[in-house]
Design a protein around this motif. Sequence first.
Motif, PDB file in Angstrom:
ATOM      1  N   VAL A 309       0.824  -1.207   0.000  1.00  0.00           N
ATOM      2  CA  VAL A 309       0.000   0.000   0.000  1.00  0.00           C
ATOM      3  C   VAL A 309       0.864   1.266   0.000  1.00  0.00           C
ATOM      4  O   VAL A 309       0.402   2.341  -0.377  1.00  0.00           O
ATOM      5  CB  VAL A 309      -0.946  -0.023   1.230  1.00  0.00           C
ATOM      6  CG1 VAL A 309      -0.146   0.138   2.521  1.00  0.00           C
ATOM      7  CG2 VAL A 309      -2.030   1.032   1.118  1.00  0.00           C
ATOM      8  N   LEU A 310       2.141   1.155   0.377  1.00  0.00           N
ATOM      9  CA  LEU A 310       2.988   2.339   0.491  1.00  0.00           C
ATOM     10  C   LEU A 310       4.107   2.447  -0.525  1.00  0.00           C
ATOM     11  O   LEU A 310       4.820   3.445  -0.537  1.00  0.00           O
ATOM     12  CB  LEU A 310       3.601   2.406   1.894  1.00  0.00           C
ATOM     13  CG  LEU A 310       2.631   2.824   2.999  1.00  0.00           C
ATOM     14  CD1 LEU A 310       3.331   2.821   4.335  1.00  0.00           C
ATOM     15  CD2 LEU A 310       2.045   4.189   2.699  1.00  0.00           C
ATOM     16  N   GLY A 311       4.310   1.425  -1.347  1.00  0.00           N
ATOM     17  CA  GLY A 311       5.413   1.570  -2.282  1.00  0.00           C
ATOM     18  C   GLY A 311       5.705   0.326  -3.082  1.00  0.00           C
ATOM     19  O   GLY A 311       5.037  -0.698  -2.946  1.00  0.00           O
ATOM     20  N   LYS A 312       6.738   0.423  -3.904  1.00  0.00           N
ATOM     21  CA  LYS A 312       7.098  -0.643  -4.824  1.00  0.00           C
ATOM     22  C   LYS A 312       8.107  -1.601  -4.210  1.00  0.00           C
ATOM     23  O   LYS A 312       8.834  -1.265  -3.282  1.00  0.00           O
ATOM     24  CB  LYS A 312       7.668  -0.050  -6.115  1.00  0.00           C
ATOM     25  CG  LYS A 312       6.672   0.790  -6.902  1.00  0.00           C
ATOM     26  CD  LYS A 312       7.286   1.300  -8.195  1.00  0.00           C
ATOM     27  CE  LYS A 312       6.265   2.113  -8.997  1.00  0.00           C
ATOM     28  NZ  LYS A 312       6.835   2.598 -10.272  1.00  0.00           N
ATOM     29  N   SER A 313       8.137  -2.811  -4.783  1.00  0.00           N
ATOM     30  CA  SER A 313       9.128  -3.803  -4.392  1.00  0.00           C
ATOM     31  C   SER A 313       9.737  -4.390  -5.662  1.00  0.00           C
ATOM     32  O   SER A 313       9.226  -4.183  -6.761  1.00  0.00           O
ATOM     33  CB  SER A 313       8.492  -4.891  -3.533  1.00  0.00           C
ATOM     34  OG  SER A 313       9.484  -5.703  -2.966  1.00  0.00           O
ATOM     35  N   ASP A 314      10.815  -5.144  -5.488  1.00  0.00           N
ATOM     36  CA  ASP A 314      11.559  -5.604  -6.659  1.00  0.00           C
ATOM     37  C   ASP A 314      12.127  -6.997  -6.400  1.00  0.00           C
ATOM     38  O   ASP A 314      13.289  -7.141  -6.020  1.00  0.00           O
ATOM     39  CB  ASP A 314      12.683  -4.617  -6.987  1.00  0.00           C
ATOM     40  CG  ASP A 314      13.476  -5.028  -8.220  1.00  0.00           C
ATOM     41  OD1 ASP A 314      12.911  -5.753  -9.061  1.00  0.00           O
ATOM     42  OD2 ASP A 314      14.654  -4.649  -8.328  1.00  0.00           O
ATOM     43  N   TYR A 315      11.304  -8.025  -6.598  1.00  0.00           N
ATOM     44  CA  TYR A 315      11.751  -9.406  -6.437  1.00  0.00           C
ATOM     45  C   TYR A 315      12.277  -9.965  -7.751  1.00  0.00           C
ATOM     46  O   TYR A 315      11.764  -9.639  -8.829  1.00  0.00           O
ATOM     47  CB  TYR A 315      10.600 -10.286  -5.952  1.00  0.00           C
ATOM     48  CG  TYR A 315      10.245 -10.094  -4.506  1.00  0.00           C
ATOM     49  CD1 TYR A 315      10.844 -10.868  -3.518  1.00  0.00           C
ATOM     50  CD2 TYR A 315       9.313  -9.145  -4.123  1.00  0.00           C
ATOM     51  CE1 TYR A 315      10.511 -10.705  -2.188  1.00  0.00           C
ATOM     52  CE2 TYR A 315       8.978  -8.965  -2.795  1.00  0.00           C
ATOM     53  CZ  TYR A 315       9.587  -9.755  -1.829  1.00  0.00           C
ATOM     54  OH  TYR A 315       9.262  -9.580  -0.509  1.00  0.00           O
ATOM     55  N   LYS A 316      13.274 -10.807  -7.656  1.00  0.00           N
ATOM     56  CA  LYS A 316      13.727 -11.554  -8.818  1.00  0.00           C
ATOM     57  C   LYS A 316      12.814 -12.761  -9.012  1.00  0.00           C
ATOM     58  O   LYS A 316      11.961 -13.055  -8.192  1.00  0.00           O
ATOM     59  CB  LYS A 316      15.179 -12.003  -8.621  1.00  0.00           C
ATOM     60  CG  LYS A 316      16.179 -10.854  -8.527  1.00  0.00           C
ATOM     61  CD  LYS A 316      17.608 -11.359  -8.432  1.00  0.00           C
ATOM     62  CE  LYS A 316      17.858 -12.090  -7.132  1.00  0.00           C
ATOM     63  NZ  LYS A 316      19.288 -12.493  -6.975  1.00  0.00           N
ATOM     64  N   ASP A 317      13.003 -13.480 -10.115  1.00  0.00           N
ATOM     65  CA  ASP A 317      12.180 -14.659 -10.392  1.00  0.00           C
ATOM     66  C   ASP A 317      12.502 -15.788  -9.411  1.00  0.00           C
ATOM     67  O   ASP A 317      13.604 -15.874  -8.862  1.00  0.00           O
ATOM     68  CB  ASP A 317      12.404 -15.149 -11.821  1.00  0.00           C
ATOM     69  CG  ASP A 317      11.903 -14.161 -12.864  1.00  0.00           C
ATOM     70  OD1 ASP A 317      11.154 -13.231 -12.487  1.00  0.00           O
ATOM     71  OD2 ASP A 317      12.257 -14.308 -14.044  1.00  0.00           O
ATOM     72  N   SER A 318      11.513 -16.677  -9.202  1.00  0.00           N
ATOM     73  CA  SER A 318      11.670 -17.835  -8.322  1.00  0.00           C
ATOM     74  C   SER A 318      11.564 -19.113  -9.137  1.00  0.00           C
ATOM     75  O   SER A 318      10.973 -19.127 -10.226  1.00  0.00           O
ATOM     76  CB  SER A 318      10.575 -17.852  -7.244  1.00  0.00           C
ATOM     77  OG  SER A 318      10.471 -16.625  -6.580  1.00  0.00           O
ATOM     78  N   TRP A 319      12.105 -20.210  -8.587  1.00  0.00           N
ATOM     79  CA  TRP A 319      11.934 -21.505  -9.241  1.00  0.00           C
ATOM     80  C   TRP A 319      11.898 -22.621  -8.207  1.00  0.00           C
ATOM     81  O   TRP A 319      12.387 -22.472  -7.081  1.00  0.00           O
ATOM     82  CB  TRP A 319      13.015 -21.771 -10.288  1.00  0.00           C
ATOM     83  CG  TRP A 319      14.430 -21.723  -9.791  1.00  0.00           C
ATOM     84  CD1 TRP A 319      15.271 -20.645  -9.783  1.00  0.00           C
ATOM     85  CD2 TRP A 319      15.192 -22.807  -9.236  1.00  0.00           C
ATOM     86  NE1 TRP A 319      16.495 -20.979  -9.266  1.00  0.00           N
ATOM     87  CE2 TRP A 319      16.481 -22.307  -8.916  1.00  0.00           C
ATOM     88  CE3 TRP A 319      14.926 -24.156  -8.990  1.00  0.00           C
ATOM     89  CZ2 TRP A 319      17.482 -23.094  -8.356  1.00  0.00           C
ATOM     90  CZ3 TRP A 319      15.923 -24.950  -8.424  1.00  0.00           C
ATOM     91  CH2 TRP A 319      17.182 -24.434  -8.119  1.00  0.00           C
ATOM     92  N   GLU A 320      11.313 -23.720  -8.606  1.00  0.00           N
ATOM     93  CA  GLU A 320      11.156 -24.892  -7.731  1.00  0.00           C
ATOM     94  C   GLU A 320      11.436 -26.162  -8.534  1.00  0.00           C
ATOM     95  O   GLU A 320      10.979 -26.299  -9.679  1.00  0.00           O
ATOM     96  CB  GLU A 320       9.736 -24.937  -7.166  1.00  0.00           C
ATOM     97  CG  GLU A 320       9.419 -26.184  -6.357  1.00  0.00           C
ATOM     98  CD  GLU A 320       7.937 -26.308  -6.047  1.00  0.00           C
ATOM     99  OE1 GLU A 320       7.587 -27.105  -5.162  1.00  0.00           O
ATOM    100  OE2 GLU A 320       7.126 -25.619  -6.700  1.00  0.00           O
ATOM    101  N   GLY A 342      13.021 -25.043  -3.274  1.00  0.00           N
ATOM    102  CA  GLY A 342      12.526 -23.784  -3.797  1.00  0.00           C
ATOM    103  C   GLY A 342      13.549 -22.679  -3.646  1.00  0.00           C
ATOM    104  O   GLY A 342      14.085 -22.464  -2.546  1.00  0.00           O
ATOM    105  N   ASN A 343      13.855 -21.988  -4.734  1.00  0.00           N
ATOM    106  CA  ASN A 343      14.797 -20.873  -4.737  1.00  0.00           C
ATOM    107  C   ASN A 343      14.016 -19.591  -4.984  1.00  0.00           C
ATOM    108  O   ASN A 343      13.396 -19.426  -6.038  1.00  0.00           O
ATOM    109  CB  ASN A 343      15.859 -21.071  -5.815  1.00  0.00           C
ATOM    110  CG  ASN A 343      16.914 -19.988  -5.800  1.00  0.00           C
ATOM    111  OD1 ASN A 343      16.681 -18.878  -6.243  1.00  0.00           O
ATOM    112  ND2 ASN A 343      18.091 -20.330  -5.278  1.00  0.00           N
ATOM    113  N   GLN A 344      14.055 -18.681  -4.011  1.00  0.00           N
ATOM    114  CA  GLN A 344      13.249 -17.473  -4.094  1.00  0.00           C
ATOM    115  C   GLN A 344      14.043 -16.310  -4.666  1.00  0.00           C
ATOM    116  O   GLN A 344      15.272 -16.307  -4.654  1.00  0.00           O
ATOM    117  CB  GLN A 344      12.728 -17.106  -2.704  1.00  0.00           C
ATOM    118  CG  GLN A 344      11.933 -18.206  -2.036  1.00  0.00           C
ATOM    119  CD  GLN A 344      10.603 -18.477  -2.722  1.00  0.00           C
ATOM    120  OE1 GLN A 344      10.262 -17.846  -3.729  1.00  0.00           O
ATOM    121  NE2 GLN A 344       9.847 -19.415  -2.186  1.00  0.00           N
TER     122      GLN A 344
END
Length: 419
Positions: A309-320, A342-344
């Motif tokens: 609700v307050l801002g952006k985030s920046d995750y990389k891709d995940s795989w399992e 699982g690799n986040q």
Amino acid sequence: MKRSIIVAALVAAVVGAAAFANGVENKTNMNPGYLRNPSRNAETKRPEAVFYNIAGTGFLEDGLYFDAGNQFVFKKYTNSFPANAVPPDIVDKKDFSDKTAVWLYPNVDIVYKHGPFAVFGNFGIYAGGGKLSYKDGTTVTSIPLLGLPGSQPKDHSLDISSMTYGEQIGFTYCLKNFISFSGALRLLQATQTMELKVDDAVFIGANGGNKISYDASAFGVGGVFGIDVRPFPALTLSTQFQLHSDMKYEVKNAKGNVASTIGVVNGKKFHTDLPAALNMGAGYQVLKPLYVSASFNYYFNSFAQLNSVLGKSDYKDSWELATGADYDINDKVTASLGLSYGNQGTKKAVNSAFSPVLDSLAIGTGVEYRPIDNLTLTLGLLYIQYFKQDYYIKDGAVKTELNKQIFMTSIGATYRLPI
């Protein structure tokens, strides 16, 4: 009252209170079968294929299938200050945890298969799935709630919940029992809630009450396409693609004077999308009683907006990556065992201190029991070992350590009407 108090608390909504996920938002434990054996993407014998391998429904035995189950999730989420990370005369409490169990985590699957055609539908929890209750607050909220130097954090608590229900309906066509094609439409309904309570005269005076809270909801639509190939009867190869679902949340019931000063007001909109996912699987009937399989899932987090609700985030891709086996002990009992890693896509400054997103190793086992013809009862157990991760908050000035433990059990039943 410092603006950072609210920022720290509300950023929890970046990642909802997920009971278990191997993507940042995407769920993989969609039914009891996953707990029994996490390698599900080559499923062609059970109606749980309606999530893991929709094209696999084209290879089911003819009939009308009803499948229902529930999962029970026992978890401990922990965020703590490592030794010497914060002077002990400032913060006496080092560990903050949530142990809220999830007792209701249902799924329902229906498939009608006749000749080369199959139609199907399901209901389940596609993201989130639980509540987090930090009765003593967290590392992130403790720092901005400190009093004067040498004092302790003000007494406070933080409650968060996140739930995304989904329904999926689709159609499959199987050509000459060799290759099947499938497509499905997915509808998603999501809610998020947050409540921060602080028992402090200064906070209450600035806020007009002892809490800050909000509700938010979103609706999304997505599609799924799949193909399943059998080069020869004992081998199954599957590929499935889940399209990105745009989830635009709208804030409702925002309470607390301080919340409005930072823009958390009724009507505010933000995105916490469900990323696209690629699912691939291979299964082989080694012997008549033994079936082995491998599964691979890739989550395109970097192409989605996983914001708060307050801002952006920046995750990389995940795989399992998962592998497992099902063994028919006799005509009535099948035993299963499987592993998954699982690799986040987290970074040291991109995570959630409230619902940690961590790499994991899971082991699942269980049994299927067929007391009468066409009825199958399922019991599944899954333990997930997570790997601790450092997370830097307050612009990297303070380090906190994230960890969690989850044990899950499940029950389910499948009945086939041979029509």
